[in-house]
Design a protein around this motif. Sequence first.
Motif, PDB file in Angstrom:
ATOM      1  N   ILE A  27      53.363  35.760  19.302  1.00  0.00           N
ATOM      2  CA  ILE A  27      53.838  37.014  19.906  1.00  0.00           C
ATOM      3  C   ILE A  27      53.588  38.173  18.945  1.00  0.00           C
ATOM      4  O   ILE A  27      53.049  39.204  19.328  1.00  0.00           O
ATOM      5  CB  ILE A  27      55.335  36.926  20.297  1.00  0.00           C
ATOM      6  CG1 ILE A  27      55.520  35.941  21.453  1.00  0.00           C
ATOM      7  CG2 ILE A  27      55.872  38.306  20.689  1.00  0.00           C
ATOM      8  CD1 ILE A  27      56.960  35.613  21.803  1.00  0.00           C
ATOM      9  N   ASN A  28      53.974  37.988  17.683  1.00  0.00           N
ATOM     10  CA  ASN A  28      53.764  39.053  16.692  1.00  0.00           C
ATOM     11  C   ASN A  28      52.285  39.401  16.545  1.00  0.00           C
ATOM     12  O   ASN A  28      51.922  40.561  16.398  1.00  0.00           O
ATOM     13  CB  ASN A  28      54.333  38.656  15.324  1.00  0.00           C
ATOM     14  CG  ASN A  28      55.851  38.660  15.330  1.00  0.00           C
ATOM     15  OD1 ASN A  28      56.478  39.312  16.164  1.00  0.00           O
ATOM     16  ND2 ASN A  28      56.448  37.910  14.418  1.00  0.00           N
ATOM     17  N   ARG A  29      51.439  38.390  16.596  1.00  0.00           N
ATOM     18  CA  ARG A  29      49.996  38.589  16.427  1.00  0.00           C
ATOM     19  C   ARG A  29      49.396  39.422  17.553  1.00  0.00           C
ATOM     20  O   ARG A  29      48.502  40.229  17.344  1.00  0.00           O
ATOM     21  CB  ARG A  29      49.304  37.216  16.369  1.00  0.00           C
ATOM     22  CG  ARG A  29      47.822  37.284  16.118  1.00  0.00           C
ATOM     23  CD  ARG A  29      47.220  35.894  16.023  1.00  0.00           C
ATOM     24  NE  ARG A  29      47.614  35.232  14.796  1.00  0.00           N
ATOM     25  CZ  ARG A  29      47.337  33.950  14.508  1.00  0.00           C
ATOM     26  NH1 ARG A  29      46.690  33.210  15.374  1.00  0.00           N
ATOM     27  NH2 ARG A  29      47.730  33.419  13.370  1.00  0.00           N
ATOM     28  N   HIS A  30      49.871  39.204  18.767  1.00  0.00           N
ATOM     29  CA  HIS A  30      49.217  39.820  19.935  1.00  0.00           C
ATOM     30  C   HIS A  30      50.050  40.865  20.662  1.00  0.00           C
ATOM     31  O   HIS A  30      49.571  41.449  21.636  1.00  0.00           O
ATOM     32  CB  HIS A  30      48.808  38.728  20.934  1.00  0.00           C
ATOM     33  CG  HIS A  30      47.828  37.749  20.379  1.00  0.00           C
ATOM     34  ND1 HIS A  30      46.568  38.120  19.968  1.00  0.00           N
ATOM     35  CD2 HIS A  30      47.932  36.411  20.151  1.00  0.00           C
ATOM     36  CE1 HIS A  30      45.928  37.042  19.515  1.00  0.00           C
ATOM     37  NE2 HIS A  30      46.731  36.013  19.614  1.00  0.00           N
ATOM     38  N   GLN A  31      51.280  41.114  20.219  1.00  0.00           N
ATOM     39  CA  GLN A  31      52.158  41.969  21.026  1.00  0.00           C
ATOM     40  C   GLN A  31      51.633  43.386  21.215  1.00  0.00           C
ATOM     41  O   GLN A  31      51.745  43.943  22.303  1.00  0.00           O
ATOM     42  CB  GLN A  31      53.585  41.979  20.491  1.00  0.00           C
ATOM     43  CG  GLN A  31      53.792  42.721  19.201  1.00  0.00           C
ATOM     44  CD  GLN A  31      55.272  42.701  18.801  1.00  0.00           C
ATOM     45  OE1 GLN A  31      56.082  42.034  19.424  1.00  0.00           O
ATOM     46  NE2 GLN A  31      55.590  43.426  17.761  1.00  0.00           N
ATOM     47  N   SER A  32      51.000  43.979  20.199  1.00  0.00           N
ATOM     48  CA  SER A  32      50.551  45.371  20.374  1.00  0.00           C
ATOM     49  C   SER A  32      49.440  45.460  21.419  1.00  0.00           C
ATOM     50  O   SER A  32      49.415  46.375  22.236  1.00  0.00           O
ATOM     51  CB  SER A  32      50.118  45.992  19.052  1.00  0.00           C
ATOM     52  OG  SER A  32      49.000  45.324  18.546  1.00  0.00           O
ATOM     53  N   LYS A  33      48.518  44.476  21.425  1.00  0.00           N
ATOM     54  CA  LYS A  33      47.440  44.461  22.421  1.00  0.00           C
ATOM     55  C   LYS A  33      48.003  44.262  23.831  1.00  0.00           C
ATOM     56  O   LYS A  33      47.633  44.965  24.767  1.00  0.00           O
ATOM     57  CB  LYS A  33      46.472  43.321  22.116  1.00  0.00           C
ATOM     58  CG  LYS A  33      45.099  43.797  21.730  1.00  0.00           C
ATOM     59  CD  LYS A  33      44.148  42.636  21.510  1.00  0.00           C
ATOM     60  CE  LYS A  33      43.080  43.074  20.531  1.00  0.00           C
ATOM     61  NZ  LYS A  33      42.596  42.036  19.664  1.00  0.00           N
ATOM     62  N   ILE A  34      48.886  43.291  23.961  1.00  0.00           N
ATOM     63  CA  ILE A  34      49.438  42.949  25.276  1.00  0.00           C
ATOM     64  C   ILE A  34      50.325  44.083  25.784  1.00  0.00           C
ATOM     65  O   ILE A  34      50.190  44.528  26.918  1.00  0.00           O
ATOM     66  CB  ILE A  34      50.210  41.606  25.225  1.00  0.00           C
ATOM     67  CG1 ILE A  34      49.242  40.467  24.888  1.00  0.00           C
ATOM     68  CG2 ILE A  34      50.925  41.327  26.543  1.00  0.00           C
ATOM     69  CD1 ILE A  34      49.905  39.209  24.387  1.00  0.00           C
ATOM     70  N   TYR A  35      51.204  44.580  24.910  1.00  0.00           N
ATOM     71  CA  TYR A  35      52.097  45.661  25.326  1.00  0.00           C
ATOM     72  C   TYR A  35      51.288  46.920  25.649  1.00  0.00           C
ATOM     73  O   TYR A  35      51.552  47.599  26.635  1.00  0.00           O
ATOM     74  CB  TYR A  35      53.144  45.969  24.250  1.00  0.00           C
ATOM     75  CG  TYR A  35      54.178  46.946  24.751  1.00  0.00           C
ATOM     76  CD1 TYR A  35      55.262  46.503  25.505  1.00  0.00           C
ATOM     77  CD2 TYR A  35      54.043  48.311  24.522  1.00  0.00           C
ATOM     78  CE1 TYR A  35      56.196  47.401  26.011  1.00  0.00           C
ATOM     79  CE2 TYR A  35      54.974  49.215  25.024  1.00  0.00           C
ATOM     80  CZ  TYR A  35      56.038  48.753  25.759  1.00  0.00           C
ATOM     81  OH  TYR A  35      56.957  49.636  26.275  1.00  0.00           O
ATOM     82  N   GLY A  36      50.282  47.200  24.834  1.00  0.00           N
ATOM     83  CA  GLY A  36      49.422  48.369  25.070  1.00  0.00           C
ATOM     84  C   GLY A  36      48.737  48.288  26.421  1.00  0.00           C
ATOM     85  O   GLY A  36      48.657  49.272  27.164  1.00  0.00           O
ATOM     86  N   PHE A  37      48.260  47.087  26.763  1.00  0.00           N
ATOM     87  CA  PHE A  37      47.601  46.864  28.057  1.00  0.00           C
ATOM     88  C   PHE A  37      48.595  47.122  29.197  1.00  0.00           C
ATOM     89  O   PHE A  37      48.293  47.851  30.140  1.00  0.00           O
ATOM     90  CB  PHE A  37      47.069  45.431  28.129  1.00  0.00           C
ATOM     91  CG  PHE A  37      46.611  45.018  29.499  1.00  0.00           C
ATOM     92  CD1 PHE A  37      45.428  45.511  30.030  1.00  0.00           C
ATOM     93  CD2 PHE A  37      47.369  44.147  30.274  1.00  0.00           C
ATOM     94  CE1 PHE A  37      45.005  45.142  31.305  1.00  0.00           C
ATOM     95  CE2 PHE A  37      46.962  43.779  31.539  1.00  0.00           C
ATOM     96  CZ  PHE A  37      45.772  44.278  32.055  1.00  0.00           C
ATOM     97  N   ILE A  38      49.796  46.545  29.082  1.00  0.00           N
ATOM     98  CA  ILE A  38      50.815  46.699  30.130  1.00  0.00           C
ATOM     99  C   ILE A  38      51.192  48.174  30.284  1.00  0.00           C
ATOM    100  O   ILE A  38      51.219  48.707  31.390  1.00  0.00           O
ATOM    101  CB  ILE A  38      52.074  45.852  29.805  1.00  0.00           C
ATOM    102  CG1 ILE A  38      51.732  44.358  29.846  1.00  0.00           C
ATOM    103  CG2 ILE A  38      53.216  46.164  30.776  1.00  0.00           C
ATOM    104  CD1 ILE A  38      52.781  43.438  29.238  1.00  0.00           C
ATOM    105  N   TYR A  39      51.443  48.825  29.156  1.00  0.00           N
ATOM    106  CA  TYR A  39      51.889  50.229  29.192  1.00  0.00           C
ATOM    107  C   TYR A  39      50.797  51.137  29.768  1.00  0.00           C
ATOM    108  O   TYR A  39      51.079  52.088  30.484  1.00  0.00           O
ATOM    109  CB  TYR A  39      52.305  50.691  27.799  1.00  0.00           C
ATOM    110  CG  TYR A  39      52.958  52.053  27.799  1.00  0.00           C
ATOM    111  CD1 TYR A  39      54.193  52.247  28.429  1.00  0.00           C
ATOM    112  CD2 TYR A  39      52.353  53.144  27.191  1.00  0.00           C
ATOM    113  CE1 TYR A  39      54.794  53.495  28.452  1.00  0.00           C
ATOM    114  CE2 TYR A  39      52.950  54.397  27.216  1.00  0.00           C
ATOM    115  CZ  TYR A  39      54.167  54.562  27.841  1.00  0.00           C
ATOM    116  OH  TYR A  39      54.754  55.801  27.865  1.00  0.00           O
ATOM    117  N   SER A  40      49.527  50.800  29.497  1.00  0.00           N
ATOM    118  CA  SER A  40      48.429  51.619  30.029  1.00  0.00           C
ATOM    119  C   SER A  40      48.350  51.530  31.550  1.00  0.00           C
ATOM    120  O   SER A  40      47.856  52.427  32.211  1.00  0.00           O
ATOM    121  CB  SER A  40      47.084  51.188  29.423  1.00  0.00           C
ATOM    122  OG  SER A  40      46.643  49.977  30.011  1.00  0.00           O
TER     123      SER A  40
END
Length: 194
Positions: A27-40
């Motif tokens: 989760i820590n490794r990928h959270q910024s990519k995943i969250y960024g995708f969702i938020y976009s």
Amino acid sequence: MATTQLPDALLVKNYIAGDENALVILINRHQSKIYGFIYSKIDDRDLADDVFQDTFLKVIKTLKSNSYNEEGKFLPWVMRISHNLIMDYYRKNQKMPMLRETEEFSIFSVLHETSPNVEGRIITDLIEKDLQKIIKELPDDQREVLTMRIYQDYSYNEIAELTGVSINTALGRMRYAIMNLRKLIEKNQIILTN
């Protein structure tokens, strides 16, 4: 090798075997990519937080039930889960961000999917290049409306305002742009599937 440096596939395996910390690392490794995708896609913090949590609840459920078989492609798999949850949200609320059922988006829907593998991404890139080439063949006014609508996600009201035309003119230009695109796609024998 430190646990934090382990590849995704091994961390997934360790988590399935009972190492709870392995999921925390993933989760820590990928959270910024995943969250960024969702938020976009959603552009609402609270909602993006909910979808992010739901994504990982689904990830945990799938991993715990031993039905994960993505052969080490953890991130694209999680991105697909989050994409599906976003679509579910829009369906439930009957306000799709891009109405893919309409003819104007049927041509472009292939470009907005996250391809699950390298081959899919390459094919999507080729389709995108082919489309860009034929979009350049459209008359300026049609190309302008199409670009603003599909690639910049402007509403027809915004397009009408920005281009100084009536909303009906903007809609008409889009309709002609799509009709002309279809003709050009047939003429150039472009296949819009990956």
